[in-house]
Design a protein around this motif. Structure first.
Motif, PDB file in Angstrom:
ATOM      1  N   ASP A 137      37.957  40.347  43.019  1.00  0.00           N
ATOM      2  CA  ASP A 137      37.803  41.307  41.920  1.00  0.00           C
ATOM      3  C   ASP A 137      38.872  41.095  40.848  1.00  0.00           C
ATOM      4  O   ASP A 137      38.587  41.176  39.640  1.00  0.00           O
ATOM      5  N   ARG A 138      40.103  40.819  41.279  1.00  0.00           N
ATOM      6  CA  ARG A 138      41.181  40.593  40.303  1.00  0.00           C
ATOM      7  C   ARG A 138      40.929  39.318  39.505  1.00  0.00           C
ATOM      8  O   ARG A 138      41.166  39.287  38.289  1.00  0.00           O
ATOM      9  N   MET A 139      40.440  38.297  40.166  1.00  0.00           N
ATOM     10  CA  MET A 139      40.151  37.045  39.470  1.00  0.00           C
ATOM     11  C   MET A 139      39.026  37.237  38.454  1.00  0.00           C
ATOM     12  O   MET A 139      39.102  36.725  37.336  1.00  0.00           O
ATOM     13  N   LEU A 140      37.995  37.975  38.837  1.00  0.00           N
ATOM     14  CA  LEU A 140      36.898  38.247  37.912  1.00  0.00           C
ATOM     15  C   LEU A 140      37.385  39.043  36.710  1.00  0.00           C
ATOM     16  O   LEU A 140      36.983  38.778  35.564  1.00  0.00           O
ATOM     17  N   ALA A 141      38.256  40.014  36.969  1.00  0.00           N
ATOM     18  CA  ALA A 141      38.779  40.826  35.872  1.00  0.00           C
ATOM     19  C   ALA A 141      39.611  39.973  34.915  1.00  0.00           C
ATOM     20  O   ALA A 141      39.490  40.094  33.686  1.00  0.00           O
ATOM     21  N   GLU A 142      40.457  39.097  35.451  1.00  0.00           N
ATOM     22  CA  GLU A 142      41.290  38.237  34.610  1.00  0.00           C
ATOM     23  C   GLU A 142      40.452  37.263  33.794  1.00  0.00           C
ATOM     24  O   GLU A 142      40.819  36.876  32.682  1.00  0.00           O
ATOM     25  N   ALA A 143      39.296  36.874  34.349  1.00  0.00           N
ATOM     26  CA  ALA A 143      38.396  35.964  33.626  1.00  0.00           C
ATOM     27  C   ALA A 143      37.426  36.719  32.720  1.00  0.00           C
ATOM     28  O   ALA A 143      36.512  36.120  32.151  1.00  0.00           O
ATOM     29  N   GLU A 144      37.631  38.047  32.589  1.00  0.00           N
ATOM     30  CA  GLU A 144      36.792  38.915  31.764  1.00  0.00           C
ATOM     31  C   GLU A 144      35.333  38.905  32.237  1.00  0.00           C
ATOM     32  O   GLU A 144      34.406  38.919  31.430  1.00  0.00           O
ATOM     33  N   LEU A 145      35.177  38.899  33.564  1.00  0.00           N
ATOM     34  CA  LEU A 145      33.839  38.944  34.153  1.00  0.00           C
ATOM     35  C   LEU A 145      33.642  40.184  35.030  1.00  0.00           C
ATOM     36  O   LEU A 145      32.656  40.278  35.751  1.00  0.00           O
ATOM     37  N   LEU A 184      37.573  29.779  35.442  1.00  0.00           N
ATOM     38  CA  LEU A 184      37.555  29.619  33.989  1.00  0.00           C
ATOM     39  C   LEU A 184      36.351  28.790  33.538  1.00  0.00           C
ATOM     40  O   LEU A 184      35.746  29.071  32.500  1.00  0.00           O
ATOM     41  N   ALA A 185      35.993  27.768  34.331  1.00  0.00           N
ATOM     42  CA  ALA A 185      34.804  26.967  34.008  1.00  0.00           C
ATOM     43  C   ALA A 185      33.551  27.827  34.088  1.00  0.00           C
ATOM     44  O   ALA A 185      32.632  27.701  33.266  1.00  0.00           O
ATOM     45  N   LEU A 186      33.525  28.719  35.058  1.00  0.00           N
ATOM     46  CA  LEU A 186      32.397  29.635  35.207  1.00  0.00           C
ATOM     47  C   LEU A 186      32.305  30.579  34.011  1.00  0.00           C
ATOM     48  O   LEU A 186      31.219  30.797  33.454  1.00  0.00           O
ATOM     49  N   ALA A 187      33.437  31.146  33.611  1.00  0.00           N
ATOM     50  CA  ALA A 187      33.448  32.064  32.463  1.00  0.00           C
ATOM     51  C   ALA A 187      32.985  31.358  31.201  1.00  0.00           C
ATOM     52  O   ALA A 187      32.239  31.921  30.388  1.00  0.00           O
TER      53      ALA A 187
END
Length: 263
Positions: free
Chosen positions: A137-145, A252-255
């Protein structure tokens, strides 16, 4: 030889390891000789008793039933309910607290597929709520997802001891994962860990070689497809923090992929 006492951190780490392996008691009321080998009659009795409580399910019948149940679901909520009634996955009778399907936005642009429910998921009846889920969840939030993903696992019952799910267990549950893909029609798919990549992408490579590569996930029926990228499972990142840099590059590649397409 004199044994040195364990320090507190080492002892806690060791106890956590045994807990994850399924050990729930340190000793019993009476000693048990676990080196004793059961004679053939006793082995037959144990096998007979096990068969009586764990009926053998033909894999093809189980997959057919899963397809029937999944096809009848017209929403993710209905799909989760259908998965909970499914009895064809071998994990259903292996001690899990109950079915844990998925969580997230019903109109998600991103579908995330993990391996299996964690200990915390099993206890709370919700997917990705343990330490690994919180890291994700934290990674998704940092990637604005944040708020743009729906999360599901390849199986819906926690395997004994937290082991990886087997191909047979994943195959039994696959129609429900495919149906989630069909209902969402996501713009991209994130696959977490080697076991999930094996099930979703049919990958034979190790996750370290596979991660970061874009592949096409295409359903056998309906012609639906989406670009999919595999990365390291957050549970692995908690044990190997040095690998977070690689997983972050994948995120980041996903975002970038999602931001370069329209819904």
């Amino acid at each position: 030889m004199t044994m040195q006492p364990l320090d507190t951190a080492t002892a806690e780490s060791l106890l956590a390891f045994w807990r994850e392996a399924g050990v729930d008691a340190c000793y019993e009321d009476a000693p048990v000789d676990r080196t004793h080998v059961l004679p053939p009659p006793a082995l037959k009795a144990v096998a007979k008793a096990t068969a009586a409580v764990t009926p053998i399910v033909d894999p093809s019948d189980a997959i057919g039933e899963a397809r029937r149940l999944a096809a009848g679901a017209d929403s993710l909520e209905a799909l989760a309910t259908a998965a909970a009634t499914f009895k064809g996955c071998p994990l259903h009778e292996m001690g899990a607290g109950g079915a844990v399907f998925g969580r997230g936005a019903a109109d998600a642009r991103l579908l995330i597929v993990g391996e299996a429910p964690s200990l915390e998921d099993d206890a709370q009846g919700e997917a990705f709520v343990g330490p690994a889920g919180r890291l994700l969840d934290r990674m998704l939030a940092e990637a604005e997802l944040a708020g743009q993903a729906y999360l599901v696992n390849t199986v819906f019952w926690r395997p004994p001891g937290g082991r990886p799910p087997s191909p047979a267990e994943q195959a039994a549950c696959a129609p429900f994962v495919d149906r989630a893909f069909a209902l969402l029609q996501p713009k991209a798919v994130l696959v977490l860990g080697a076991a999930a990549a094996r099930s979703v992408l049919g990958a034979e490579e190790g996750i370290m070689r596979l991660r970061g590569q874009w592949r096409d996930w295409r359903l056998a029926e309906g012609g639906l497809s989406a670009p999919a990228i595999a990365t390291l499972h957050p549970a692995f990142l908690l044990k190997q923090p040095m690998a977070k840099k690689q997983a972050w590059a994948d995120m980041l590649a996903l975002a970038a992929k999602l931001n370069g397409t329209s819904r």
